[in-house]
Write a protein that holds these residues in place. Structure first.
Motif, PDB file in Angstrom:
ATOM      1  N   TYR A 108      94.941  74.676  23.243  1.00  0.00           N
ATOM      2  CA  TYR A 108      95.365  75.360  24.406  1.00  0.00           C
ATOM      3  C   TYR A 108      96.784  75.892  24.270  1.00  0.00           C
ATOM      4  O   TYR A 108      96.786  77.013  24.984  1.00  0.00           O
ATOM      5  CB  TYR A 108      95.267  74.136  25.389  1.00  0.00           C
ATOM      6  N   GLU A 109      97.706  75.463  23.873  1.00  0.00           N
ATOM      7  CA  GLU A 109      98.807  76.122  24.044  1.00  0.00           C
ATOM      8  C   GLU A 109      98.956  77.406  23.406  1.00  0.00           C
ATOM      9  O   GLU A 109      99.645  78.215  23.895  1.00  0.00           O
ATOM     10  CB  GLU A 109      99.956  75.104  23.114  1.00  0.00           C
ATOM     11  N   TYR A 138      99.795  80.707  25.139  1.00  0.00           N
ATOM     12  CA  TYR A 138     100.914  81.777  24.479  1.00  0.00           C
ATOM     13  C   TYR A 138     100.485  83.269  24.388  1.00  0.00           C
ATOM     14  O   TYR A 138     101.189  83.956  24.598  1.00  0.00           O
ATOM     15  CB  TYR A 138     101.576  81.207  23.136  1.00  0.00           C
ATOM     16  N   VAL A 139      99.238  83.377  23.959  1.00  0.00           N
ATOM     17  CA  VAL A 139      98.743  84.587  23.802  1.00  0.00           C
ATOM     18  C   VAL A 139      98.551  85.156  25.267  1.00  0.00           C
ATOM     19  O   VAL A 139      98.861  86.547  25.427  1.00  0.00           O
ATOM     20  CB  VAL A 139      97.373  84.426  23.005  1.00  0.00           C
ATOM     21  N   GLY A 140      98.176  84.367  26.269  1.00  0.00           N
ATOM     22  CA  GLY A 140      98.148  85.056  27.351  1.00  0.00           C
ATOM     23  C   GLY A 140      99.444  85.549  27.993  1.00  0.00           C
ATOM     24  O   GLY A 140      99.637  86.577  28.707  1.00  0.00           O
ATOM     25  N   ALA A 141     100.432  84.591  27.555  1.00  0.00           N
ATOM     26  CA  ALA A 141     101.969  84.925  28.172  1.00  0.00           C
ATOM     27  C   ALA A 141     102.328  86.101  27.697  1.00  0.00           C
ATOM     28  O   ALA A 141     103.056  86.956  28.211  1.00  0.00           O
ATOM     29  CB  ALA A 141     102.958  83.672  28.077  1.00  0.00           C
ATOM     30  N   LEU A 142     102.179  86.113  26.247  1.00  0.00           N
ATOM     31  CA  LEU A 142     102.433  87.428  25.625  1.00  0.00           C
ATOM     32  C   LEU A 142     101.980  88.763  26.101  1.00  0.00           C
ATOM     33  O   LEU A 142     102.475  89.702  26.222  1.00  0.00           O
ATOM     34  CB  LEU A 142     102.364  87.290  24.058  1.00  0.00           C
ATOM     35  N   SER A 143     100.518  88.792  26.369  1.00  0.00           N
ATOM     36  CA  SER A 143      99.772  89.881  26.791  1.00  0.00           C
ATOM     37  C   SER A 143     100.259  90.277  28.135  1.00  0.00           C
ATOM     38  O   SER A 143     100.550  91.163  28.386  1.00  0.00           O
ATOM     39  CB  SER A 143      98.444  89.272  26.859  1.00  0.00           C
ATOM     40  N   ARG A 144     100.326  89.146  29.018  1.00  0.00           N
ATOM     41  CA  ARG A 144     100.872  89.393  30.533  1.00  0.00           C
ATOM     42  C   ARG A 144     102.398  89.982  30.263  1.00  0.00           C
ATOM     43  O   ARG A 144     102.526  90.864  31.145  1.00  0.00           O
ATOM     44  CB  ARG A 144     101.031  88.226  31.161  1.00  0.00           C
ATOM     45  N   GLU A 156      97.505  88.447  10.916  1.00  0.00           N
ATOM     46  CA  GLU A 156      95.903  88.409  10.385  1.00  0.00           C
ATOM     47  C   GLU A 156      95.348  87.081  11.556  1.00  0.00           C
ATOM     48  O   GLU A 156      94.198  86.997  11.585  1.00  0.00           O
ATOM     49  CB  GLU A 156      96.107  87.596   8.811  1.00  0.00           C
ATOM     50  N   LEU A 157      96.186  85.887  11.624  1.00  0.00           N
ATOM     51  CA  LEU A 157      95.474  85.043  12.449  1.00  0.00           C
ATOM     52  C   LEU A 157      95.252  85.477  13.999  1.00  0.00           C
ATOM     53  O   LEU A 157      93.989  85.205  14.398  1.00  0.00           O
ATOM     54  CB  LEU A 157      96.542  83.818  12.590  1.00  0.00           C
ATOM     55  N   LEU A 158      96.179  86.368  14.361  1.00  0.00           N
ATOM     56  CA  LEU A 158      95.545  86.952  15.676  1.00  0.00           C
ATOM     57  C   LEU A 158      94.388  87.592  15.505  1.00  0.00           C
ATOM     58  O   LEU A 158      93.360  87.791  16.470  1.00  0.00           O
ATOM     59  CB  LEU A 158      96.676  87.641  16.674  1.00  0.00           C
ATOM     60  N   LYS A 159      94.002  88.581  14.547  1.00  0.00           N
ATOM     61  CA  LYS A 159      92.889  89.309  14.269  1.00  0.00           C
ATOM     62  C   LYS A 159      91.937  88.615  14.033  1.00  0.00           C
ATOM     63  O   LYS A 159      90.850  88.939  14.547  1.00  0.00           O
ATOM     64  CB  LYS A 159      93.211  90.214  12.850  1.00  0.00           C
ATOM     65  N   ARG A 160      92.012  87.595  13.509  1.00  0.00           N
ATOM     66  CA  ARG A 160      90.872  86.592  13.336  1.00  0.00           C
ATOM     67  C   ARG A 160      90.352  85.974  14.587  1.00  0.00           C
ATOM     68  O   ARG A 160      89.103  85.683  15.057  1.00  0.00           O
ATOM     69  CB  ARG A 160      91.009  85.430  12.429  1.00  0.00           C
TER      70      ARG A 160
END
Length: 150
Positions: free
Chosen positions: A6-7, A11-17, A130-134
Motif C-alpha cells: 500500500y505504501e 508513493y507512486v501516486g505522490a510522485l506522479s501528482r 526496472e521495478l517501476l517498469k514491471r
C-alpha cells in the motif's frame, strides 16, 4: 496485501501528482492545461501516431485524447492529417511550436529526474526503473479491461 505494498502505491501516486502539478504550473506560460504537455511529448517522440495509439500510450480514454488533441490543434501545437492508408484514421504530428515547447519539457523532466534520483547510485536508478517498469506492465492488462468496459 501488506502495508509495504500500500505504501508503494501511495508513493507512486505522490510522485506522479508532484511531477504533474509542478509541470502544470510550469507550462501555464505556454497556455497548456492539465497534462496536455504529455500529449505534446508523445506526439513529438512518435510523429504520425494515431489517436488510439496515443490513448493507449498515455492510459487515457479516446474522448480525453480527442479533447486534448483538439485543444492542442487550436493552440497551434499539433497537426492532424488523414492517414493515407486508412481514410478513417488520422495521424498526429508536431508543429514547430510543439518542438520548441518539447525542448523546454525535456529540460524540466531532466531537472525532475535529477531531483527524484538524488542520492541514488547508478545501480539503484536502474533497479528503480526496472521495478517501476514491471509494475506498469503488470497493471497494463487491468487497465485494458477497465478501458474496454467504458
Amino acid at each position: 496485501m501488506n502495508n509495504l505494498e500500500y505504501e508503494t502505491l501511495r508513493y507512486v501516486g505522490a510522485l506522479s501528482r508532484a511531477i504533474n502539478s509542478t509541470a502544470d504550473w510550469k507550462y501555464k506560460k505556454f497556455d497548456l492545461k492539465k497534462g496536455q504537455y504529455l500529449f505534446i511529448t508523445r506526439i513529438c517522440e512518435n510523429p504520425g501516431i494515431n489517436f488510439i495509439e496515443l490513448s493507449n500510450m498515455l492510459k487515457v480514454d479516446k474522448t480525453t485524447t480527442t479533447k486534448a488533441v483538439q485543444k492542442l490543434i487550436e493552440l497551434g501545437y499539433i497537426n492532424k492529417e488523414q492517414d493515407e492508408r486508412d481514410k478513417r484514421g488520422y495521424k498526429l504530428t508536431p508543429t514547430e511550436k510543439a518542438w520548441e515547447v518539447y525542448n523546454f519539457i525535456i529540460q524540466e523532466e531532466s531537472k525532475q529526474l535529477k531531483i527524484s534520483f538524488e542520492g541514488f547510485s547508478q545501480e539503484e536508478k536502474e533497479m528503480a526503473t526496472e521495478l517501476l517498469k514491471r509494475m506498469s506492465e503488470n497493471i497494463e492488462e487491468y487497465w485494458h479491461e477497465y478501458k474496454n468496459q467504458g
